[in-house]
Each structure stands twice: as C-alpha cells, then as structure tokens.
Write a protein that holds these residues in place. Sequence first.
Motif, PDB file in Angstrom:
ATOM      1  N   HIS A  13      23.844 -60.954 -27.296  1.00 26.51           N
ATOM      2  CA  HIS A  13      24.906 -59.963 -27.066  1.00 26.51           C
ATOM      3  C   HIS A  13      25.959 -60.481 -26.109  1.00 26.51           C
ATOM      4  O   HIS A  13      26.927 -59.782 -25.817  1.00 26.51           O
ATOM      5  N   ALA A  61      16.862 -58.506 -24.275  1.00 26.53           N
ATOM      6  CA  ALA A  61      17.531 -57.582 -25.208  1.00 26.53           C
ATOM      7  C   ALA A  61      18.140 -56.396 -24.455  1.00 26.53           C
ATOM      8  O   ALA A  61      17.768 -56.101 -23.314  1.00 26.53           O
ATOM      9  N   ILE A  80      23.847 -51.999 -38.242  1.00 27.21           N
ATOM     10  CA  ILE A  80      24.009 -50.980 -37.195  1.00 27.21           C
ATOM     11  C   ILE A  80      24.047 -49.585 -37.830  1.00 27.21           C
ATOM     12  O   ILE A  80      23.385 -48.647 -37.372  1.00 27.21           O
ATOM     13  N   LEU A 140      31.037 -53.341 -29.232  1.00 25.40           N
ATOM     14  CA  LEU A 140      30.197 -52.340 -29.901  1.00 25.40           C
ATOM     15  C   LEU A 140      30.997 -51.170 -30.448  1.00 25.40           C
ATOM     16  O   LEU A 140      30.746 -50.683 -31.550  1.00 25.40           O
ATOM     17  N   GLN A 160      18.070 -52.322 -30.823  1.00 27.65           N
ATOM     18  CA  GLN A 160      18.128 -53.328 -29.743  1.00 27.65           C
ATOM     19  C   GLN A 160      19.032 -54.444 -30.188  1.00 27.65           C
ATOM     20  O   GLN A 160      19.081 -54.755 -31.383  1.00 27.65           O
ATOM     21  N   VAL A 161      19.769 -55.059 -29.254  1.00 27.31           N
ATOM     22  CA  VAL A 161      20.583 -56.221 -29.607  1.00 27.31           C
ATOM     23  C   VAL A 161      20.153 -57.450 -28.808  1.00 27.31           C
ATOM     24  O   VAL A 161      19.753 -57.344 -27.642  1.00 27.31           O
ATOM     25  N   ILE A 177      26.417 -57.214 -39.913  1.00 32.29           N
ATOM     26  CA  ILE A 177      25.997 -56.541 -38.673  1.00 32.29           C
ATOM     27  C   ILE A 177      26.431 -55.075 -38.675  1.00 32.29           C
ATOM     28  O   ILE A 177      25.669 -54.192 -38.287  1.00 32.29           O
ATOM     29  N   ILE A 208      29.150 -62.876 -33.951  1.00 30.01           N
ATOM     30  CA  ILE A 208      29.724 -61.639 -34.481  1.00 30.01           C
ATOM     31  C   ILE A 208      31.237 -61.709 -34.693  1.00 30.01           C
ATOM     32  O   ILE A 208      31.754 -61.207 -35.678  1.00 30.01           O
ATOM     33  N   ILE A 261      18.854 -56.188 -33.688  1.00 30.13           N
ATOM     34  CA  ILE A 261      20.044 -56.744 -34.349  1.00 30.13           C
ATOM     35  C   ILE A 261      20.567 -57.936 -33.552  1.00 30.13           C
ATOM     36  O   ILE A 261      20.735 -57.867 -32.334  1.00 30.13           O
ATOM     37  N   ASP A 262      20.797 -59.039 -34.276  1.00 29.79           N
ATOM     38  CA  ASP A 262      21.248 -60.284 -33.658  1.00 29.79           C
ATOM     39  C   ASP A 262      22.778 -60.360 -33.760  1.00 29.79           C
ATOM     40  O   ASP A 262      23.320 -60.407 -34.863  1.00 29.79           O
ATOM     41  N   LEU A 263      23.458 -60.344 -32.619  1.00 29.67           N
ATOM     42  CA  LEU A 263      24.936 -60.337 -32.638  1.00 29.67           C
ATOM     43  C   LEU A 263      25.537 -61.748 -32.624  1.00 29.67           C
ATOM     44  O   LEU A 263      26.745 -61.903 -32.460  1.00 29.67           O
TER      45      LEU A 263
END
Length: 375
Positions: free
Chosen positions: A106, A281, A91, A201, A102-103, A87, A77, A72-74
Amino acid sequence: MAASSTQQNHASFQKDYDKQSELKAFDDTKAGVKGLIDAGITKVPQIFIHPEALEKKTSINPNKTHFTFPLIDLYNINKNPIKHKEIVKQIQEALETWGFFQVINHGVPVSVLDEMLRGARRFHEQGVDIKKPYYSRDVARKVMYNCNFDLFSHKALAANWRDSLYSVMAPNPAMPEELPETCREITIEYSDHVMKLGYTLVELLSEGLGLKPNHLKEMGCAEGLGILCNYYPSCPQPELAIGTSRHADNDFFTMLLQDDIGGLQVFHENQWVDVPPTHGALIINIGDILQLISNDKYKSIEHRVLANKIGPRISVASFFSTGPSTSSRIYGPIEELLSKDNPPKYRATTMKDFFEYSNKKGLDGNSNLSHYKII
Ligand code: OGA
Ligand code: NI
C-alpha cells in the motif's frame, strides 16, 4: 422483542449500585483502564461488565472455515492500467460481500507501521501525570486522551475495556507541539503516508461506484483525518468485558493498523468472524457517511474487539472525515447514483449535525444511519 434473561439479570444487577458515581470516580482518576491494571485489580469492575460480553460469543476463525477475509495487493496500482482495473473490481467485490478488506503493498513502509504501533504504546505506557493534561472529552480539542469517549452517554450499556488517544491531523491539524512528545514524530510521518494512501483509495472507491475517479475527492471525502491510538490492556476476566463494543464507524472510511494479538471481529453472514492480524497490512472499511452518500451501495459493517487475557493490544485507526468540526457542508445520496428504481434512502445532513448526533449517541449498539433513513 422480549428482553433476554441475560439482559434482565444485567438490569437487576445494575440497580444494586450507583453507576454514575462509579463512572465519575473512575473518570476522575484520568488513568484509564491501564490505571486499573497498574493498581493490580484481579476482577473486572462493575462499570465494565458488558451485556455484549455476557452473550455467547460466537466467533470463528476464517482460516478454519470457508471464509477468506479479502486481501488486496495494491502493487503497481498507478503504473499498470490493467492491474488498476482488476483492483477496482476486487475492492468492489470485497465491499459488496464484507464491507472490509486488507491491503498490502500500500506504499506505507512496514517500518513506519511498526513505529506507529510502538509510538501509540509509548504514549499509553508513560506516567499518568504526563498523560493527565491530555485527558478530555471536549470535541473542540485537537488532541485528547480518554477512556471511552461516550463514558456518560448511554444508560444501558457498560464501558469498553480500552484507552484511546485521538489527534486531528487534517484539515487544520494539531500543531506539532500539541502532539504528545512520545509519539509526535511518528504520528506526523504516519499521517503523511496515510493521507497519500487515502487519496489513492478514495479514487478507487469512486471508480467502484461507477463515478469519475475524483468524484469523492471533490466531495472532500479524503480531506479530514483523525488518528485514534487504541490501547487494550490485558483483561483479568475477558468473558465479562468487551474491548470495543459492536459499532459501525461514523466517517467516510477507516484505515486500521493492528498488532499481532488479534481480537477484531467483523459481523459477516450473521456471525462474528475474526480478522486475522497480518503484519504489514492495513484494514480498510467503509463508514456510515459513505454508506449514506452511496445510497447503500457501500455498507458500513459492524465490528468489535474482544477483551483478552493477553495484552496490551495496540491498534491505530485512521478516520477519514471532517471530524467533529463545525463543517456545514451538506451530504446526501449522490445524484449520479440515483434513479427512479433507486430513490434516495437517506435524507441529507450537515457533517456538524451528523457528528453531534453520533457523538452524543455513542457506541450504544444501534446504527447512526437509522436516524437519517427515509422510511
Ligand atoms: C475503532 C475500531 C478496532 C480496533 O476504533 O473504531 O473499530 O482494532 N477499532 O481497535
Ligand atoms: Ni471501528
């Protein structure tokens, strides 16, 4: 269920030696698994011959199958509300299917991640005499190094092939001078970044449960941070030992940084799936207490680390919890998530009780949560 022949062989094998005194002799060296390798051993000592390693290891590489470990690309965000919503959904889906993701993007600089891994390695690779004063299993200590926090806890299983350094970083963190000099600066810097990401998070996790963004934060789910620097020395007979035996984490959630060696596996769809190392990551997974308070909406999934001829492997696990402190705060399934059709599945517990139970039980292959389950 009848014991498998592997278990029977293992049990009879174990009778032939005095496990307790071997464990004690090993523990007294305060040199961990690294000390065995430095002494030049070419065979895995009996205390590390693990029933889980003796079972057939069925692992598959997700890159070669239909499995895609969620990434997952934050990026952006907190700046782009549409992206934010997307997102949260990603999640939620990742947690429903894997319990792990995995992010990337971040916010923790890759240079900080790399230096944290190097710092962990520096600690474990310095002279034994410098490490010895940190060797302890006293949960009241804020900084401790040991080999298997549960070395003496369970009779049936063997020790894991890893050494660890644990530091309490929040709340009431270890004083800077209590942290080992070899990794002091980077542990403090890394913790600051990890705490920030933890707050982001925990908001996303709240929203994923359909709660207001600050619900879990107000419950204190991102208040406590413990950092565990793991060192997995190369293993001469990886088919006999296990790096970290199967377990679910005993916290709210965990952020894991691993180097590029690999060996981490997640139990997914009834099989062990490799988690591919991705440089830069961080891996996020749910722990038991979040499973308990979300009444099973989020699951703390079992994972493990294989022993490997290639090593050392370094990982740094950041556990969000109140840690083994004396917190008397009570946690039970969140009222807003309960209904007539969804009654509480767990009884409430204090953090103190939960940690005492899980620490004493150790990584014995069973779930902490079954102790709190309402039947
Ligand atoms: C842990 C853990 C995984 C790893 O410390 O709880 O699961 O890759 N570690 O070291
Ligand atoms: Ni874990």
